[in-house]
Design a protein around this motif. Structure first.
Motif, PDB file in Angstrom:
ATOM      1  N   ARG A   1      -5.723   3.984  -1.035  1.00 16.81           N
ATOM      2  CA  ARG A   1      -4.785   3.387  -1.328  1.00 16.81           C
ATOM      3  C   ARG A   1      -4.760   2.848  -3.015  1.00 16.81           C
ATOM      4  O   ARG A   1      -4.173   2.896  -3.553  1.00 16.81           O
ATOM      5  N   ARG A   2      -6.100   3.296  -3.295  1.00 17.95           N
ATOM      6  CA  ARG A   2      -6.639   3.097  -4.714  1.00 17.95           C
ATOM      7  C   ARG A   2      -6.155   4.496  -5.543  1.00 17.95           C
ATOM      8  O   ARG A   2      -5.412   4.443  -6.389  1.00 17.95           O
ATOM      9  N   ALA A   3      -6.348   5.769  -4.892  1.00 22.74           N
ATOM     10  CA  ALA A   3      -5.947   7.093  -5.236  1.00 22.74           C
ATOM     11  C   ALA A   3      -3.847   6.969  -5.041  1.00 22.74           C
ATOM     12  O   ALA A   3      -3.698   7.515  -6.014  1.00 22.74           O
ATOM     13  N   ALA A   4      -3.798   6.504  -4.329  1.00 18.59           N
ATOM     14  CA  ALA A   4      -2.436   6.721  -4.296  1.00 18.59           C
ATOM     15  C   ALA A   4      -1.308   5.346  -5.297  1.00 18.59           C
ATOM     16  O   ALA A   4      -0.416   5.958  -5.747  1.00 18.59           O
ATOM     17  N   LEU A   5      -1.979   4.188  -5.001  1.00 17.62           N
ATOM     18  CA  LEU A   5      -1.659   3.574  -6.455  1.00 17.62           C
ATOM     19  C   LEU A   5      -1.578   4.492  -7.636  1.00 17.62           C
ATOM     20  O   LEU A   5      -0.668   4.135  -8.922  1.00 17.62           O
ATOM     21  N   GLU A   6      -3.022   5.201  -8.595  1.00 19.84           N
ATOM     22  CA  GLU A   6      -3.543   5.192  -9.149  1.00 19.84           C
ATOM     23  C   GLU A   6      -2.150   6.057  -9.338  1.00 19.84           C
ATOM     24  O   GLU A   6      -1.326   6.695 -10.556  1.00 19.84           O
ATOM     25  N   ARG A   7      -1.734   7.100  -8.587  1.00 20.27           N
ATOM     26  CA  ARG A   7      -1.022   8.359  -8.769  1.00 20.27           C
ATOM     27  C   ARG A   7       0.849   7.463  -8.242  1.00 20.27           C
ATOM     28  O   ARG A   7       1.696   8.494  -8.526  1.00 20.27           O
ATOM     29  N   GLY A   8       1.212   7.059  -8.030  1.00 19.79           N
ATOM     30  CA  GLY A   8       2.104   6.012  -7.953  1.00 19.79           C
ATOM     31  C   GLY A   8       3.054   5.994  -6.767  1.00 19.79           C
ATOM     32  O   GLY A   8       4.361   5.764  -6.974  1.00 19.79           O
ATOM     33  N   PHE A   9       2.374   6.655  -5.440  1.00 27.52           N
ATOM     34  CA  PHE A   9       2.604   6.572  -4.309  1.00 27.52           C
ATOM     35  C   PHE A   9       2.712   4.723  -3.987  1.00 27.52           C
ATOM     36  O   PHE A   9       2.622   3.465  -4.371  1.00 27.52           O
ATOM     37  N   ARG A  10       3.755   5.424  -2.768  1.00 27.33           N
ATOM     38  CA  ARG A  10       4.019   3.450  -2.493  1.00 27.33           C
ATOM     39  C   ARG A  10       3.532   3.537  -1.035  1.00 27.33           C
ATOM     40  O   ARG A  10       3.099   4.229  -0.235  1.00 27.33           O
ATOM     41  N   VAL A  11       2.185   2.811  -0.754  1.00 27.47           N
ATOM     42  CA  VAL A  11       1.507   2.551   0.416  1.00 27.47           C
ATOM     43  C   VAL A  11       2.318   1.845   2.003  1.00 27.47           C
ATOM     44  O   VAL A  11       2.200   0.716   1.682  1.00 27.47           O
ATOM     45  N   ALA A  12       2.553   2.017   2.843  1.00 28.58           N
ATOM     46  CA  ALA A  12       3.116   1.290   3.723  1.00 28.58           C
ATOM     47  C   ALA A  12       2.680   0.531   4.720  1.00 28.58           C
ATOM     48  O   ALA A  12       3.046  -1.308   5.050  1.00 28.58           O
ATOM     49  N   ASN A  13       1.430   0.346   4.319  1.00 33.50           N
ATOM     50  CA  ASN A  13       0.396  -0.027   5.604  1.00 33.50           C
ATOM     51  C   ASN A  13      -0.743  -0.598   4.989  1.00 33.50           C
ATOM     52  O   ASN A  13      -1.347  -0.226   4.405  1.00 33.50           O
TER      53      ASN A  13
ATOM     54  N   ASP B   1      -5.060  14.255   0.795  1.00 31.83           N
ATOM     55  CA  ASP B   1      -4.138  14.712   1.247  1.00 31.83           C
ATOM     56  C   ASP B   1      -2.840  13.947   0.180  1.00 31.83           C
ATOM     57  O   ASP B   1      -1.841  14.499   0.229  1.00 31.83           O
ATOM     58  N   LEU B   2      -2.790  13.064  -0.283  1.00 31.19           N
ATOM     59  CA  LEU B   2      -2.216  12.944  -1.582  1.00 31.19           C
ATOM     60  C   LEU B   2      -2.024  14.220  -2.716  1.00 31.19           C
ATOM     61  O   LEU B   2      -0.371  13.677  -3.514  1.00 31.19           O
ATOM     62  N   GLU B   3      -3.199  15.511  -3.544  1.00 32.14           N
ATOM     63  CA  GLU B   3      -2.754  16.145  -3.675  1.00 32.14           C
ATOM     64  C   GLU B   3      -1.769  16.892  -3.553  1.00 32.14           C
ATOM     65  O   GLU B   3      -0.551  17.028  -4.573  1.00 32.14           O
ATOM     66  N   ARG B   4      -0.599  17.193  -2.526  1.00 29.62           N
ATOM     67  CA  ARG B   4       0.617  18.127  -2.139  1.00 29.62           C
ATOM     68  C   ARG B   4       1.092  16.530  -2.226  1.00 29.62           C
ATOM     69  O   ARG B   4       2.563  17.795  -1.810  1.00 29.62           O
ATOM     70  N   LEU B   5       1.719  15.904  -1.898  1.00 29.43           N
ATOM     71  CA  LEU B   5       2.308  15.413  -1.918  1.00 29.43           C
ATOM     72  C   LEU B   5       3.260  14.513  -3.351  1.00 29.43           C
ATOM     73  O   LEU B   5       2.683  14.547  -4.407  1.00 29.43           O
ATOM     74  N   SER B   6       4.499  14.377  -3.152  1.00 29.37           N
ATOM     75  CA  SER B   6       5.024  13.709  -4.720  1.00 29.37           C
ATOM     76  C   SER B   6       5.313  12.033  -4.579  1.00 29.37           C
ATOM     77  O   SER B   6       5.856  11.810  -3.570  1.00 29.37           O
ATOM     78  N   PRO B   7       5.521  11.506  -5.881  1.00 34.54           N
ATOM     79  CA  PRO B   7       5.445  10.218  -5.036  1.00 34.54           C
ATOM     80  C   PRO B   7       6.543   9.886  -5.309  1.00 34.54           C
ATOM     81  O   PRO B   7       7.355   8.910  -4.774  1.00 34.54           O
ATOM     82  N   GLU B   8       7.980  10.230  -5.779  1.00 37.61           N
ATOM     83  CA  GLU B   8       8.772  10.154  -5.862  1.00 37.61           C
ATOM     84  C   GLU B   8      10.088  10.435  -4.295  1.00 37.61           C
ATOM     85  O   GLU B   8      11.401  10.512  -4.107  1.00 37.61           O
ATOM     86  N   ARG B   9       9.161  11.337  -3.130  1.00 36.55           N
ATOM     87  CA  ARG B   9       9.668  11.672  -2.083  1.00 36.55           C
ATOM     88  C   ARG B   9       8.845  11.610  -1.291  1.00 36.55           C
ATOM     89  O   ARG B   9       9.874  10.602  -0.043  1.00 36.55           O
ATOM     90  N   HIS B  10       7.875  11.001  -1.282  1.00 37.12           N
ATOM     91  CA  HIS B  10       7.081  10.708  -0.022  1.00 37.12           C
ATOM     92  C   HIS B  10       6.603   8.859   0.017  1.00 37.12           C
ATOM     93  O   HIS B  10       6.033   8.645  -1.089  1.00 37.12           O
ATOM     94  N   ILE B  11       6.716   8.744   1.261  1.00 36.79           N
ATOM     95  CA  ILE B  11       5.309   7.346   1.270  1.00 36.79           C
ATOM     96  C   ILE B  11       4.420   7.582   2.624  1.00 36.79           C
ATOM     97  O   ILE B  11       4.714   7.861   3.010  1.00 36.79           O
ATOM     98  N   VAL B  12       3.079   6.468   2.040  1.00 37.98           N
ATOM     99  CA  VAL B  12       2.349   7.192   2.779  1.00 37.98           C
ATOM    100  C   VAL B  12       1.768   6.235   3.168  1.00 37.98           C
ATOM    101  O   VAL B  12       2.148   4.735   3.578  1.00 37.98           O
ATOM    102  N   TYR B  13       1.604   6.101   4.799  1.00 38.35           N
ATOM    103  CA  TYR B  13       0.522   6.118   5.578  1.00 38.35           C
ATOM    104  C   TYR B  13      -0.677   6.074   6.071  1.00 38.35           C
ATOM    105  O   TYR B  13      -1.056   7.268   6.134  1.00 38.35           O
ATOM    106  N   ILE B  14      -1.359   5.505   6.332  1.00 40.41           N
ATOM    107  CA  ILE B  14      -2.833   5.788   6.000  1.00 40.41           C
ATOM    108  C   ILE B  14      -3.039   5.957   7.819  1.00 40.41           C
ATOM    109  O   ILE B  14      -2.774   4.911   8.020  1.00 40.41           O
TER     110      ILE B  14
END
Length: 145
Positions: free
Chosen positions: A133-145, A107-120
């Motif tokens: 979480r590992r994939a999100a942090l590699e791509r530069g996303f912020r994980v909220a939970n 699901d992270l592939e269609r998102l942009s780290p500059e625009r989105h914050i991730v909730y698992i």
């Protein structure tokens, strides 16, 4: 000139203007979010009875002579349309990012780290949660939970 640098002075100025415009837009958005009122509407007589205080959720006052319904001075405000948040920031995370619920790393592939914050998603197990979480942090996303 080296690759990546602007070709002319006009292009350099245009690029700088774009950067400044984006920065101003982000700052305007931050100010809007900061001014967002998080009003807590009280149930009628919740300040008087302990049983209402425990269940402190909004109920519309409906009595004929209800002072709160009549919006008299000294009584708490009632829910109205005017308290709604501006459309530009409705549903946004306080950081100014758009929250997205993710249930797989794909699901992270269609998102942009500059625009989105991730909730698992809550239904995701521990192993998959760690993978996301590992994939999100590699791509530069912020994980909220």
């Amino acid at each position: 000139m080296a690759g990546g640098e602007p070709q002319s002075l006009e292009e350099a100025f245009a690029a700088r203007r774009n950067v400044l415009a984006a920065r101003r837009a982000r700052e305007r958005l931050r100010r809007l979010i900061a001014s967002k009122s998080r009003h807590r509407f009280l149930r009628y007589l919740s300040w008087r009875f302990w049983k209402f205080e425990r269940r402190d959720y909004w109920r519309k006052p409906k009595g004929n002579d209800n002072k709160m319904r009549l919006q008299l001075k000294g009584y708490p405000p009632i829910v109205k349309v005017g308290y709604r948040t501006p459309k530009a920031i409705r549903g946004m995370h306080p950081s100014g990012l758009e929250p997205v619920i993710v249930s797989s790393a794909k699901d992270l592939e269609r998102l942009s780290p500059e625009r989105h914050i991730v909730y698992i998603a809550s239904g995701v197990g521990l192993r998959k949660k760690q993978e996301i979480r590992r994939a999100a942090l590699e791509r530069g996303f912020r994980v909220a939970n």
